[in-house]
Design an enzyme around this catalytic site. Structure first.
Site, PDB file in Angstrom:
ATOM      1  N   CYS A 126       0.296   3.600   2.709  1.00 21.62           N
ATOM      2  CA  CYS A 126       0.864   3.218   3.578  1.00 21.62           C
ATOM      3  C   CYS A 126       1.992   3.765   4.081  1.00 21.62           C
ATOM      4  CB  CYS A 126       0.511   1.707   4.220  1.00 21.62           C
ATOM      5  SG  CYS A 126      -1.094   1.319   3.595  1.00 21.62           S
TER       6      CYS A 126
ATOM      7  N   CYS B 122       0.761  -1.071   0.150  1.00 22.03           N
ATOM      8  CA  CYS B 122       0.251  -0.149   0.472  1.00 22.03           C
ATOM      9  C   CYS B 122       1.209   1.064  -0.085  1.00 22.03           C
ATOM     10  CB  CYS B 122      -0.961  -0.259   1.112  1.00 22.03           C
ATOM     11  SG  CYS B 122      -2.169   1.388   1.434  1.00 22.03           S
TER      12      CYS B 122
END
Length: 137
Positions: A33, A30
């Protein structure tokens, strides 16, 4: 204080034994993230009395599902074992500091009262709906 790796085995204990716990639900693949990770780590170094934990949603799929995670990163904040904040999306440092300060400033007696009132209203609504349509009960 650095971040803790949270799993299905230690999440509840971590929340129960600490006044304020922030949890970052993330995954290695991600991009947002990865952007949020250093912000979260920096905050963990400057906010004493707050436990910062990370849940790898790939490794802890059951935990992520139980927490209702549908988008990552998702940040959750617990205060006195009560979920008081949950939001998907990466925050910048100032935004994360605002969330932490707001969580610390909460009047938890008021929060518990609001939760109890919402639960009572939901129960009353459910009972009224069951009374209005007895065939559905």
């Amino acid at each position: 204080m650095s971040t803790l790796e949270l799993t299905q085995e230690n999440l509840n204990e971590t929340i129960e034994k600490n006044d304020v716990v922030l949890v970052d639900f993330w995954a290695e693949w991600c991009g947002p993230c990865k952007q949020f990770a250093p912000v979260f780590e920096d905050a963990s170094e400057k906010h004493d009395g707050v436990v910062f934990g990370k849940v790898d949603t790939e490794d802890q799929q059951q935990l992520a599902a139980a927490a209702g995670i549908s988008s990552i990163p998702t940040l959750m904040a617990f205060r006195e074992q009560t979920l008081v904040f949950a939001q998907p999306g990466a925050l910048n440092g100032a935004q994360l500091d605002q969330v932490i300060d707001a969580v610390k400033a909460l009047d938890m007696d008021e929060v518990r009262e609001q939760i109890a009132q919402a639960e009572a209203e939901a129960k009353a609504k459910e009972e009224n709906e069951a009374a209005a349509d007895p065939g559905q009960a």
